[in-house]
Design a protein around this motif. Structure first.
Motif, mmCIF file in Angstrom:
data_model
loop_
_atom_site.group_PDB
_atom_site.id
_atom_site.type_symbol
_atom_site.label_atom_id
_atom_site.label_comp_id
_atom_site.label_asym_id
_atom_site.label_seq_id
_atom_site.Cartn_x
_atom_site.Cartn_y
_atom_site.Cartn_z
ATOM 1 N N ASN A 22 12.288 17.428 -3.656
ATOM 2 C CA ASN A 22 11.413 16.873 -4.701
ATOM 3 C C ASN A 22 10.248 16.055 -4.173
ATOM 4 O O ASN A 22 9.506 15.493 -4.955
ATOM 5 C CB ASN A 22 12.199 16.059 -5.739
ATOM 6 C CG ASN A 22 13.406 15.343 -5.195
ATOM 7 O OD1 ASN A 22 13.808 15.555 -4.050
ATOM 8 N ND2 ASN A 22 13.982 14.494 -6.006
ATOM 9 N N HIS B 276 1.661 20.659 -4.224
ATOM 10 C CA HIS B 276 2.528 20.246 -5.332
ATOM 11 C C HIS B 276 2.323 21.247 -6.457
ATOM 12 O O HIS B 276 1.249 21.312 -7.047
ATOM 13 C CB HIS B 276 2.134 18.840 -5.785
ATOM 14 C CG HIS B 276 2.864 18.370 -7.009
ATOM 15 N ND1 HIS B 276 4.192 18.010 -6.987
ATOM 16 C CD2 HIS B 276 2.459 18.208 -8.298
ATOM 17 C CE1 HIS B 276 4.570 17.635 -8.203
ATOM 18 N NE2 HIS B 276 3.538 17.749 -9.019
ATOM 19 N N ASN C 127 13.733 23.741 -12.143
ATOM 20 C CA ASN C 127 13.830 23.865 -10.693
ATOM 21 C C ASN C 127 15.225 24.289 -10.269
ATOM 22 O O ASN C 127 16.225 23.775 -10.772
ATOM 23 C CB ASN C 127 13.466 22.531 -10.037
ATOM 24 C CG ASN C 127 12.069 22.084 -10.419
ATOM 25 O OD1 ASN C 127 11.155 22.902 -10.501
ATOM 26 N ND2 ASN C 127 11.899 20.796 -10.689
ATOM 27 N N THR D 140 9.890 17.515 -10.030
ATOM 28 C CA THR D 140 10.309 18.285 -8.852
ATOM 29 C C THR D 140 11.815 18.211 -8.606
ATOM 30 O O THR D 140 12.307 18.826 -7.662
ATOM 31 C CB THR D 140 9.581 17.744 -7.611
ATOM 32 O OG1 THR D 140 9.761 16.314 -7.588
ATOM 33 C CG2 THR D 140 8.099 18.070 -7.643
ATOM 34 N N THR E 121 9.515 23.309 -7.966
ATOM 35 C CA THR E 121 10.143 23.420 -6.646
ATOM 36 C C THR E 121 11.281 24.433 -6.703
ATOM 37 O O THR E 121 11.893 24.644 -7.750
ATOM 38 C CB THR E 121 10.767 22.078 -6.187
ATOM 39 O OG1 THR E 121 11.759 21.678 -7.142
ATOM 40 C CG2 THR E 121 9.718 20.987 -6.065
#
Lengths: 573, 573
Positions: free
Chosen positions: A532, A541, A328, A358, A496
């Motif tokens: 997150n 998600h 991420n 995340t 993410t």
């Protein structure tokens, strides 16, 4: 089959209003949740029927410790876990719970035998039975909170919220999607085709949603309920029995879930074997065995890329939904709220010691610095200020414990310790004492500076370093940051992406990269929402479109292939 | 990009009413079609704007023969087909059309470059552009009918209907599903989460349906448009460019389709390279090459099990939708309309010389005979009477030609000739002269008696014998017939199942077998609807739940994973 204690009518009257609200929420994506986040909302005086208070939930959890968790499942041929091989809390206590071990040649046929009646119940009844299961789980949220805390290492409040209401929200969201998908086709239709002057052709048609077969849900260590419920409820609501295979370190939250599901199914007049638990002895590798059984037609998995890829490659008889590793990124180009950005990032990096799929890992910062409302900031200043924000947030040990939780396993600790050798350490990790649980391994995050243009640094930052480790990557420009973001998502996947910018041009470039590489983007978060975190019924998600996951929670694609529609047509009389 | 000749508003005003009717039809499954089946509905005086009359359609087809079909595609590096390697009609005439050959390293990047604008157009505009493409195809139905006839070998009327309006229906159905699926999530949402006494958390969220990448549609020989349009339009409507790879013997109908699509896309202001044709020289095997290119993210395929399985195993970077071989069964237990049953079955076995994936192959008949409204009938009588019904139906050569069409390729002829060696021939095949096309290979169906309880007969009846071959299988009882049906569907797959019975018990057993093994069932058809025909917007083609096909035409699962949803969220101001 025993007479139902819970009738279809009772269940429908009780849960249909909630189901319709959930359907409305997934269509509008506005905020909604029927599951309160505050611990005080449960227990005596609560509108939640039979809900356990904090004390009762703790007592229920304590009573489980060292016990044998008998589910009355067919084919139970021994016991796993217990004092020797059982779960040990990341907070240091031994759970010592024994779980049933199953002879699959007995268990799976028993589960298959449960299919016809559950299929014939239809989408509506299945949905409200699922909602009753969730309601019973919700009532035991305090008990689940301790079970999640002592398997995942999450701090209590996070275990309570993410393991309780937020997980229940995600389960309900899956039920709503499953219901909506199944009722898109009516149960029956009359079809009349004109034939000019001749009589029309008339057919009566029946449409039945039929399940794929047995679904396997493979749980993870860090979010056993939150990551497990979507697949579990999506499969069950579409008519499939579900065998739940928990992570060996996080059995209890899912064992509790299976118990509640079995109770409700039996009370509603269905075979409790529609939901079963499968646990294993050390080294048994039951997930691999189960995954390629011909009876298993659906698999939901959260965990390592290696095993996720193995499932996708080998479990070809099944529909496989995986959430795997990703890298991420946060692009830091400029901000109109420097202080807000720093505190928002500090929280994101700290929450649950970065042990979320995340959590940001790579912070991309132009080496010539950024513009902010507090004046221009050099790369070094930005990194120092983020490090300072993290230090400030975690300076108080009580607060640090409440935010960080405990490291979930020794691998995370090893990665954290190795990270400081990867580059210049901008923020060193710190050991935090947990006075309540002296055995807990609690560490603050490390931030390492790397040059994002040096190929030899890629090995570090272009793989997931799961845990409280992030890299402050110096890049030549924001345009280069966007290119690196794009390459990272394409090659490594991302759950993410975050970005901070006041430039329309950079914002548009980041958006375009996320649209093209299929990643979920949070822009300029400076307040109480973090990159997150996602909210069920509104946020997706994962995207299902980059290597981090082949499915998103939750959308039509997550449910539509868990069942098929069989049509029976007859000439109309 | 050139200014659009067709504005979004024009397209929306013209096609939205149709789109909404299609959405209504897939929800009610009642009869509906905007595409007339009668050839006289087209041409002058027709309500269909610019539609070609029979004569004009024939002239347009004739003008194509021996021509070079230039599509103006990038990367055209040569020509395929033509007088040497081109399509030869099953009716004996050479088409001699030359098609562009593509340098994939030029073509695929050009197609990818077309994505962003098409993605940004959104689901509504993409849907109406697709409907305009279908409307233009509909207007040329007479031209397409000849192209389908002279590639598939279908008789003219069938080529007209199945290759024209019915294929267009299936394409529109896919557009409707794709539209509905994409608009389930709104384009934007405001999210406000209460925080007790503090200010709520507010986010603005944008949701964008993003395509997977380039879609590959691999066409088949027998139903190039009918089997091709669902995947083509499902992918295009969800934002993906589509490269169309026709069967080398059935290029023309899809080349015409690509030409129309490119014209409409360009007129609507989009890049025509959103739809491209990829043809091959003999032995080039371009489908395999394309299928594993990283740019290809979706594949639709109709054809052999061997290549379908290869695609599923090897094209792991793509979502793969396959329709493969199956073994279709009719259980004959009893009937209240013996004559109707015989004539209905005779038609099903004869239509297009049994060259439909939906044609019954195995007729399961109790060896002790069946009860009927015309008295009890022995196994031999039933078989003799079915044979007689087929003979009667096809006794007249003109009618036989109109029903049978021509054998599509020498393999079908070889299988037909070999079939008489498999058992006792109950109905021998007969050569039919086609006075209009002396080169056509026209044959009536063969029916072979086999003992369905003898293991040595299984090799014959438990594999697909594609073409005008069916097996009259003697079984010990109707219960055994249901068991054999169940085993056949589970092991070999089935696109269709038929059953004739007046017994509630047998009916229930057949239904249960179809629900458990996931096959589409037609019960007691004795009139003008046949087990091998399905109607778009109402019937599902295949179930996606048995080995014959991993997807059904058309449902949510067929469209939902062709795109993903990317969310961009910001703090609300």
């Amino acid at each position: 089959m025993a007479a139902a204690e819970l009738t279809a009518q009772q269940l429908t009257e009780k849960h249909n209003p909630t189901l319709f609200k959930a359907l409305d929420a997934i269509a509008t994506r506005a905020y909604w949740s029927p599951h309160p986040e505050h611990p005080k909302a449960y227990g005596e005086g609560s509108p939640f029927e039979g809900s356990l208070s904090a004390a009762d939930g703790k007592a229920a959890f304590d009573a489980l410790l060292g016990s044998r968790f008998d589910l009355g499942q067919p084919g139970t041929d021994g016991w796993t876990g217990g004092s020797e091989n059982g779960e040990v809390s990341p907070y240091g206590i031994e759970l010592g719970v024994e779980y049933p071990h199953a002879d699959l040649d007995v268990l799976l046929p028993a589960m298959r035998a449960a299919i016809p009646a559950w299929r014939d119940a239809g989408p509506e009844l299945r949905a409200v039975v699922c909602l009753e299961i969730l309601a019973r789980i919700s009532a035991r949220t305090h008990e689940f909170a301790h079970a999640v805390m002592h398997t995942s290492g999450q701090a209590f409040m996070m275990a309570f919220q993410a393991g309780g209401p937020h997980a229940q929200d995600r389960g309900m969201e899956a039920v709503a999607y499953a219901y909506a998908e199944q009722v898109r086709t009516p149960g029956a239709a009359e079809w009349s085709k004109p034939q000019g002057k001749r009589d029309p052709l008339n057919l009566s048609k029946q449409f039945t949603a039929v399940p794929r077969g047995i679904a396997l849900m493979i749980g993870c260590n860090t979010f056993p309920t939150w990551n497990g419920y979507p697949g579990l409820f999506a499969s069950l609501a579409t008519g499939n029995p579900v065998v739940v295979k928990p992570h060996p370190r996080a059995v209890l939250p899912l064992a509790l879930t299976v118990r509640v599901a079995r109770e409700v199914l039996a009370e509603a007049g269905f075979d409790p074997n529609l939901v079963c638990l499968a646990t294993e002895n050390p080294g048994e590798g039951i997930a691999k065995t189960l995954a390629v059984r011909p009876e298993i037609r659906i698999i939901d998995y959260t965990g390592s890329t290696a095993f996720g890829d193995w499932l996708e490659t080998n479990a070809r008889q099944a529909q496989v939904y995986t959430e795997k590793a990703g890298v991420n990124t946060v692009v830091i180009d400029s901000t109109a709220d420097y202080k807000g950005m720093l505190s928002n990032l500090a929280f994101s990096l700290s929450l649950y010691s970065g042990q979320m799929c995340t959590t940001p890992q790579n912070l991309l910062i132009p080496r010539d610095g950024i513009t902010t409302d507090a004046g221009p900031k050099s790369y070094d200043e930005v990194v120092t200020d983020i490090a300072g924000a993290v230090s400030g947030l975690l300076g108080d040990d009580a607060r640090a414990n409440a935010l960080l939780g405990a490291l979930v396993n020794p691998d995370v600790k090893a990665r954290l310790e190795a990270a400081s050798g990867l580059g210049e350490v901008a923020l060193a990790t710190r050991e935090v004492e947990n006075p309540e649980f002296p055995g807990a391994v609690v560490r603050t995050p490390v931030i390492v500076k790397l040059d994002g243009t040096k190929p030899d640094a890629e090995a570090a930052y272009l793989s997931e370093c799961f845990g409280p480790v992030s890299f402050a990557l110096a890049v030549d420009s924001s345009a280069d940051a966007v290119e690196l973001l794009r390459r990272t998502v394409r090659d490594k996947g991302a759950m993410t992406v975050g970005a901070y910018t006041t430039s329309d041009e950079v914002e548009r470039a980041v958006e375009e990269a996320c649209l093209e590489e299929c990643a979920q983007l949070s822009l300029n978060l400076t307040g109480g929402v973090y990159v997150n975190q996602t909210a069920a019924f509104s946020d997706f998600h994962g995207s299902g479109g980059n290597p981090a996951a082949n499915a998103a929670l939750c959308d039509g694609a997550f449910v539509s292939n868990r069942f098929r529609v069989v049509e029976v047509r007859r000439e109309a009389r």
